[in-house]
Design a protein around this motif. Structure first.
Motif, PDB file in Angstrom:
ATOM      1  N   ALA A 117      67.720  27.483  51.806  1.00 35.21           N
ATOM      2  CA  ALA A 117      69.237  25.698  51.829  1.00 35.21           C
ATOM      3  C   ALA A 117      70.256  26.756  52.714  1.00 35.21           C
ATOM      4  CB  ALA A 117      70.328  26.248  50.354  1.00 35.21           C
ATOM      5  N   GLN A 118      69.830  27.454  53.198  1.00 37.29           N
ATOM      6  CA  GLN A 118      70.805  28.396  54.501  1.00 37.29           C
ATOM      7  C   GLN A 118      70.681  26.691  55.390  1.00 37.29           C
ATOM      8  OE1 GLN A 118      73.438  30.797  54.746  1.00 37.29           O
ATOM      9  NE2 GLN A 118      72.992  30.381  52.256  1.00 37.29           N
ATOM     10  N   LEU A 119      69.196  25.859  56.117  1.00 39.49           N
ATOM     11  CA  LEU A 119      68.523  25.586  56.911  1.00 39.49           C
ATOM     12  C   LEU A 119      69.708  23.964  56.251  1.00 39.49           C
ATOM     13  CD1 LEU A 119      65.605  26.628  58.010  1.00 39.49           C
ATOM     14  CD2 LEU A 119      67.787  27.698  58.968  1.00 39.49           C
ATOM     15  N   SER A 120      70.418  23.712  55.458  1.00 40.15           N
ATOM     16  CA  SER A 120      70.768  22.290  54.874  1.00 40.15           C
ATOM     17  C   SER A 120      71.722  21.847  54.514  1.00 40.15           C
ATOM     18  CB  SER A 120      69.778  22.223  53.991  1.00 40.15           C
ATOM     19  OG  SER A 120      69.827  20.746  53.344  1.00 40.15           O
ATOM     20  N   PRO A 121      72.368  21.142  54.764  1.00 39.27           N
ATOM     21  CA  PRO A 121      74.341  21.655  54.561  1.00 39.27           C
ATOM     22  C   PRO A 121      74.038  20.602  53.476  1.00 39.27           C
ATOM     23  CG  PRO A 121      73.797  21.235  56.548  1.00 39.27           C
ATOM     24  CD  PRO A 121      72.323  21.148  56.594  1.00 39.27           C
ATOM     25  N   ARG A 122      72.900  19.658  53.229  1.00 40.88           N
ATOM     26  CA  ARG A 122      72.941  18.615  51.340  1.00 40.88           C
ATOM     27  C   ARG A 122      72.554  19.534  50.791  1.00 40.88           C
ATOM     28  NH1 ARG A 122      69.787  16.737  48.893  1.00 40.88           N
ATOM     29  NH2 ARG A 122      70.798  13.770  48.158  1.00 40.88           N
ATOM     30  N   ARG A 123      72.419  20.798  50.751  1.00 39.42           N
ATOM     31  CA  ARG A 123      71.532  21.466  49.756  1.00 39.42           C
ATOM     32  C   ARG A 123      72.568  21.910  49.105  1.00 39.42           C
ATOM     33  NH1 ARG A 123      67.632  20.521  46.027  1.00 39.42           N
ATOM     34  NH2 ARG A 123      66.312  19.711  47.267  1.00 39.42           N
ATOM     35  N   GLN A 124      73.336  22.830  50.677  1.00 36.56           N
ATOM     36  CA  GLN A 124      75.011  23.965  50.155  1.00 36.56           C
ATOM     37  C   GLN A 124      76.022  23.441  49.492  1.00 36.56           C
ATOM     38  OE1 GLN A 124      74.960  24.653  54.895  1.00 36.56           O
ATOM     39  NE2 GLN A 124      74.385  27.035  54.547  1.00 36.56           N
ATOM     40  N   TYR A 125      75.547  22.085  49.888  1.00 31.26           N
ATOM     41  CA  TYR A 125      76.348  20.927  48.982  1.00 31.26           C
ATOM     42  C   TYR A 125      76.777  20.807  47.766  1.00 31.26           C
ATOM     43  CZ  TYR A 125      80.331  18.667  47.500  1.00 31.26           C
ATOM     44  OH  TYR A 125      80.838  17.861  46.665  1.00 31.26           O
ATOM     45  N   ILE A 126      75.263  20.770  47.346  1.00 31.56           N
ATOM     46  CA  ILE A 126      75.162  20.668  46.134  1.00 31.56           C
ATOM     47  C   ILE A 126      74.926  22.304  44.877  1.00 31.56           C
ATOM     48  CG2 ILE A 126      73.194  19.877  44.646  1.00 31.56           C
ATOM     49  CD1 ILE A 126      72.359  17.817  46.539  1.00 31.56           C
ATOM     50  N   TYR A 127      74.264  22.908  45.987  1.00 31.69           N
ATOM     51  CA  TYR A 127      74.272  24.994  45.468  1.00 31.69           C
ATOM     52  C   TYR A 127      76.233  25.219  45.019  1.00 31.69           C
ATOM     53  CZ  TYR A 127      69.083  24.619  45.878  1.00 31.69           C
ATOM     54  OH  TYR A 127      68.148  23.878  45.694  1.00 31.69           O
ATOM     55  N   PHE A 128      77.178  24.743  46.090  1.00 32.68           N
ATOM     56  CA  PHE A 128      78.390  25.002  46.561  1.00 32.68           C
ATOM     57  C   PHE A 128      79.159  24.053  44.901  1.00 32.68           C
ATOM     58  CE2 PHE A 128      82.592  23.682  47.565  1.00 32.68           C
ATOM     59  CZ  PHE A 128      83.413  24.738  46.925  1.00 32.68           C
ATOM     60  N   TYR A 129      78.425  23.300  44.594  1.00 35.53           N
ATOM     61  CA  TYR A 129      79.256  21.859  43.873  1.00 35.53           C
ATOM     62  C   TYR A 129      79.013  22.473  42.151  1.00 35.53           C
ATOM     63  CZ  TYR A 129      80.636  17.929  40.914  1.00 35.53           C
ATOM     64  OH  TYR A 129      81.007  17.232  40.458  1.00 35.53           O
ATOM     65  N   ILE A 130      77.934  23.234  42.287  1.00 39.07           N
ATOM     66  CA  ILE A 130      77.372  23.481  40.875  1.00 39.07           C
ATOM     67  C   ILE A 130      77.927  24.878  40.870  1.00 39.07           C
ATOM     68  CG2 ILE A 130      75.158  24.277  40.010  1.00 39.07           C
ATOM     69  CD1 ILE A 130      73.667  22.206  40.673  1.00 39.07           C
ATOM     70  N   LEU A 131      77.794  26.087  42.353  1.00 31.02           N
ATOM     71  CA  LEU A 131      78.646  27.143  41.258  1.00 31.02           C
ATOM     72  C   LEU A 131      79.929  27.611  41.155  1.00 31.02           C
ATOM     73  CD1 LEU A 131      76.660  28.529  44.107  1.00 31.02           C
ATOM     74  CD2 LEU A 131      75.723  29.339  42.064  1.00 31.02           C
ATOM     75  N   GLN A 132      80.725  26.431  41.931  1.00 29.29           N
ATOM     76  CA  GLN A 132      81.966  25.978  41.677  1.00 29.29           C
ATOM     77  C   GLN A 132      82.359  25.555  40.008  1.00 29.29           C
ATOM     78  OE1 GLN A 132      84.218  23.807  41.674  1.00 29.29           O
ATOM     79  NE2 GLN A 132      82.725  22.291  42.195  1.00 29.29           N
TER      80      GLN A 132
END
Length: 188
Positions: free
Chosen positions: A105-120
């Motif tokens: 996901a380091q290459l995809s801001p969209r994925r990073q956002y989804i994972y960040f959203y879930i992690l928080q």
């Protein structure tokens, strides 16, 4: 065996002669996929040069790194310290799956956002709903049910309409990933 003797009393309420395990479930608000969609729209509108985007990446990376100030003892030992040996093998498997996916996901801001959203969301729900159960000495099965209902299923219901690649096992992986990185505490 416990014995209780009550003489000449007018008891109002339960009389417990052993352990009483009450579980209080907090029903989370209904999932709202529009929140994550709005965040995805916002992250898509930012460029890598934007300060807001850089701040987001810093926040996301804070979840991917070990939490400062806590001893690094690994996921297995954290669960053992929390008397949850029953979770170790599956937790490691789920955590490793998410770690590989997060690296991609380091290459995809969209994925990073989804994972960040879930992690928080996992961290907030764990700290607000699961940690109090652990501190109160709730039974493991009650803690597991609360994790499933208040974290895994709730988040899955919210993100499924936005990203079908995220399943409930991946959300468990994120929970155990956060545990391994010292963001979630399972011991009393």
């Amino acid at each position: 065996m416990n014995k209780i003797a009550i003489n000449n009393s007018d008891v109002k309420g339960p009389i417990i002669g052993g352990d009483q395990n009450n579980v209080t479930y907090v029903v989370a608000a209904a999932p709202d996929p529009s929140v994550i969609r709005a965040g995805l729209d916002r992250i898509g509108a930012l460029s890598e040069e934007d300060e807001e985007f850089k701040d987001f990446i810093d926040l996301f990376n804070s979840y991917l790194n070990d939490r400062a100030g806590r001893p690094i003892i690994g996921l297995k030992q954290k669960l053992l310290n929390g008397d949850r040996e029953d979770l170790v093998d599956e937790a490691i498997e789920h955590k490793d799956r998410f770690a590989k996916i997060a690296a991609k996901a380091q290459l995809s801001p969209r994925r990073q956002y989804i994972y960040f959203y879930i992690l928080q969301k996992i961290k907030a729900a764990f700290d607000g709903q699961i940690r109090p159960l652990i501190k109160a000495g709730a039974l493991a099965e009650n803690i597991d049910q609360s994790i499933y209902h208040n974290i895994v299923n709730s988040i899955f219901s919210e993100v499924n309409s936005v990203d079908i690649s995220i399943d409930q096992h991946l959300i468990y992986g994120m929970l155990y990933f956060l545990t391994g990185k010292c963001h979630l505490v399972w011991e009393v």
